[in-house]
Design a protein around this motif. Structure first.
Motif, PDB file in Angstrom:
ATOM      1  N   GLY A  85     -12.739  36.933 -28.151  1.00 38.57           N
ATOM      2  CA  GLY A  85     -11.981  36.787 -28.859  1.00 38.57           C
ATOM      3  C   GLY A  85     -12.396  36.055 -30.430  1.00 38.57           C
ATOM      4  N   ARG A  86     -13.518  36.425 -30.741  1.00 36.47           N
ATOM      5  CA  ARG A  86     -13.909  35.538 -31.720  1.00 36.47           C
ATOM      6  C   ARG A  86     -13.960  36.430 -32.998  1.00 36.47           C
ATOM      7  NH1 ARG A  86     -16.453  30.735 -30.626  1.00 36.47           N
ATOM      8  NH2 ARG A  86     -16.916  30.142 -28.381  1.00 36.47           N
ATOM      9  N   VAL A  87     -14.069  36.005 -34.223  1.00 34.60           N
ATOM     10  CA  VAL A  87     -14.128  36.789 -35.356  1.00 34.60           C
ATOM     11  C   VAL A  87     -15.697  37.322 -35.475  1.00 34.60           C
ATOM     12  CG1 VAL A  87     -14.053  36.849 -37.748  1.00 34.60           C
ATOM     13  CG2 VAL A  87     -12.379  35.474 -36.669  1.00 34.60           C
ATOM     14  N   GLU A  88     -15.592  38.714 -35.780  1.00 33.57           N
ATOM     15  CA  GLU A  88     -16.831  39.539 -36.157  1.00 33.57           C
ATOM     16  C   GLU A  88     -16.348  40.566 -36.874  1.00 33.57           C
ATOM     17  OE1 GLU A  88     -17.477  42.669 -32.340  1.00 33.57           O
ATOM     18  OE2 GLU A  88     -17.886  40.456 -31.766  1.00 33.57           O
ATOM     19  N   LEU A  89     -17.500  41.346 -37.457  1.00 33.02           N
ATOM     20  CA  LEU A  89     -17.347  42.521 -38.324  1.00 33.02           C
ATOM     21  C   LEU A  89     -16.396  43.364 -37.663  1.00 33.02           C
ATOM     22  CD1 LEU A  89     -20.821  43.294 -39.856  1.00 33.02           C
ATOM     23  CD2 LEU A  89     -19.031  42.036 -40.722  1.00 33.02           C
ATOM     24  N   GLY A  90     -15.547  43.834 -38.875  1.00 31.87           N
ATOM     25  CA  GLY A  90     -14.341  44.760 -38.746  1.00 31.87           C
ATOM     26  C   GLY A  90     -12.961  43.856 -38.169  1.00 31.87           C
ATOM     27  N   ALA A  91     -12.843  42.490 -37.961  1.00 28.82           N
ATOM     28  CA  ALA A  91     -11.682  41.857 -37.441  1.00 28.82           C
ATOM     29  C   ALA A  91     -10.656  41.874 -38.456  1.00 28.82           C
ATOM     30  CB  ALA A  91     -12.322  40.452 -36.970  1.00 28.82           C
ATOM     31  N   ILE A  92      -9.699  42.067 -38.260  1.00 29.90           N
ATOM     32  CA  ILE A  92      -8.443  41.594 -39.237  1.00 29.90           C
ATOM     33  C   ILE A  92      -7.705  40.153 -38.796  1.00 29.90           C
ATOM     34  CG2 ILE A  92      -6.143  42.489 -39.982  1.00 29.90           C
ATOM     35  CD1 ILE A  92      -7.207  45.349 -38.928  1.00 29.90           C
ATOM     36  N   VAL A  93      -7.957  39.298 -39.817  1.00 31.00           N
ATOM     37  CA  VAL A  93      -7.777  37.864 -39.445  1.00 31.00           C
ATOM     38  C   VAL A  93      -6.492  37.582 -40.235  1.00 31.00           C
ATOM     39  CG1 VAL A  93      -8.658  35.532 -39.262  1.00 31.00           C
ATOM     40  CG2 VAL A  93     -10.354  37.367 -38.750  1.00 31.00           C
ATOM     41  N   LEU A  94      -5.469  36.627 -39.500  1.00 24.96           N
ATOM     42  CA  LEU A  94      -4.482  36.028 -40.296  1.00 24.96           C
ATOM     43  C   LEU A  94      -4.809  34.818 -40.372  1.00 24.96           C
ATOM     44  CD1 LEU A  94      -1.685  36.359 -41.359  1.00 24.96           C
ATOM     45  CD2 LEU A  94      -0.684  35.740 -39.420  1.00 24.96           C
ATOM     46  N   LEU A  95      -5.075  34.204 -41.732  1.00 21.49           N
ATOM     47  CA  LEU A  95      -5.535  33.050 -42.011  1.00 21.49           C
ATOM     48  C   LEU A  95      -4.323  32.161 -42.455  1.00 21.49           C
ATOM     49  CD1 LEU A  95      -8.937  33.380 -43.763  1.00 21.49           C
ATOM     50  CD2 LEU A  95      -8.690  32.245 -41.465  1.00 21.49           C
ATOM     51  N   SER A  96      -4.320  30.986 -42.515  1.00 22.86           N
ATOM     52  CA  SER A  96      -3.363  29.931 -42.910  1.00 22.86           C
ATOM     53  C   SER A  96      -4.095  28.899 -43.962  1.00 22.86           C
ATOM     54  CB  SER A  96      -2.421  29.346 -41.950  1.00 22.86           C
ATOM     55  OG  SER A  96      -1.571  28.256 -42.476  1.00 22.86           O
ATOM     56  N   ASN A  97      -3.562  29.175 -45.197  1.00 24.39           N
ATOM     57  CA  ASN A  97      -4.305  28.273 -45.992  1.00 24.39           C
ATOM     58  C   ASN A  97      -3.468  26.768 -45.876  1.00 24.39           C
ATOM     59  OD1 ASN A  97      -4.828  26.520 -48.395  1.00 24.39           O
ATOM     60  ND2 ASN A  97      -5.460  28.371 -49.752  1.00 24.39           N
ATOM     61  N   GLU A  98      -4.415  25.823 -45.403  1.00 24.74           N
ATOM     62  CA  GLU A  98      -3.471  24.601 -44.985  1.00 24.74           C
ATOM     63  C   GLU A  98      -3.052  23.897 -46.208  1.00 24.74           C
ATOM     64  OE1 GLU A  98      -3.714  23.525 -40.996  1.00 24.74           O
ATOM     65  OE2 GLU A  98      -3.190  25.429 -41.665  1.00 24.74           O
ATOM     66  N   THR A  99      -3.649  24.073 -47.458  1.00 22.43           N
ATOM     67  CA  THR A  99      -3.202  23.356 -48.507  1.00 22.43           C
ATOM     68  C   THR A  99      -2.078  23.966 -49.035  1.00 22.43           C
ATOM     69  OG1 THR A  99      -5.581  23.077 -48.893  1.00 22.43           O
ATOM     70  CG2 THR A  99      -4.134  22.532 -50.921  1.00 22.43           C
TER      71      THR A  99
END
Length: 162
Positions: A85-99
């Motif tokens: 379940g860790r990010v590696e190449l090819g991963a599509i990641v939903l990121l939240s910019n905390e700022t």
């Protein structure tokens, strides 16, 4: 001394995009070669700037072709994601910019793939500041990225998919 051949890991979509770019560059080379030949035939002056420009353009396209062919020759397509379940190449990641409290969806790819335009998602290189911090993270992890000028941005991994 021989240099070790370094593999380039690409997504299938990225590999296909690079192949399409290679084909487009081959077409550009054919056109640049035709223009250069025309310039050579019509140029009476050996210091013709149009002729020099055509030569430079042809050389730039040839260099880009060499780079693309080298990348494709060393490419392996990322298919299996046997991770925990860790990010590696090819991963599509939903990121939240905390700022800014804004979400963004990105795909983590290798540098050669990130440099090619097109595709459905913004791509970030594993070598970029965000990419380096993101690799190996799990859903729920927060991390800080140090940007130029001493600026920092805090992100949180909301989801990871493949």
């Amino acid at each position: 001394m021989t240099q070790a051949i370094r593999q380039v890991r690409l997504t299938r979509e990225g590999f296909e995009r690079l192949q399409k770019t290679l084909e487009q560059e081959q077409q550009r080379l054919a056109e640049a070669t035709r223009i250069l030949q025309e310039q050579m035939e019509t140029s009476a002056d050996t210091e013709d700037t149009g002729l020099e420009d055509a030569k430079r353009e042809k050389m730039a396209i040839e260099a880009r072709l060499d780079e693309l062919e080298d990348t494709l020759a060393r490419a392996t397509i990322i298919e299996d994601h046997e991770n925990d379940g860790r990010v590696e190449l090819g991963a599509i990641v939903l990121l939240s910019n905390e700022t800014t409290k804004k979400d963004m969806k990105v795909q983590v790819v290798s540098a050669p793939e990130a440099a090619v335009l097109g595709g459905s998602l913004p791509r970030i290189s594993e070598d970029s500041p965000v990419g380096k911090e993101l690799m190996g993270r799990k859903t729920g992890d927060s991390f800080v990225v140090n940007l130029e000028g001493g600026k920092q941005v805090k992100y949180k991994v909301k989801s990871i998919e493949y």
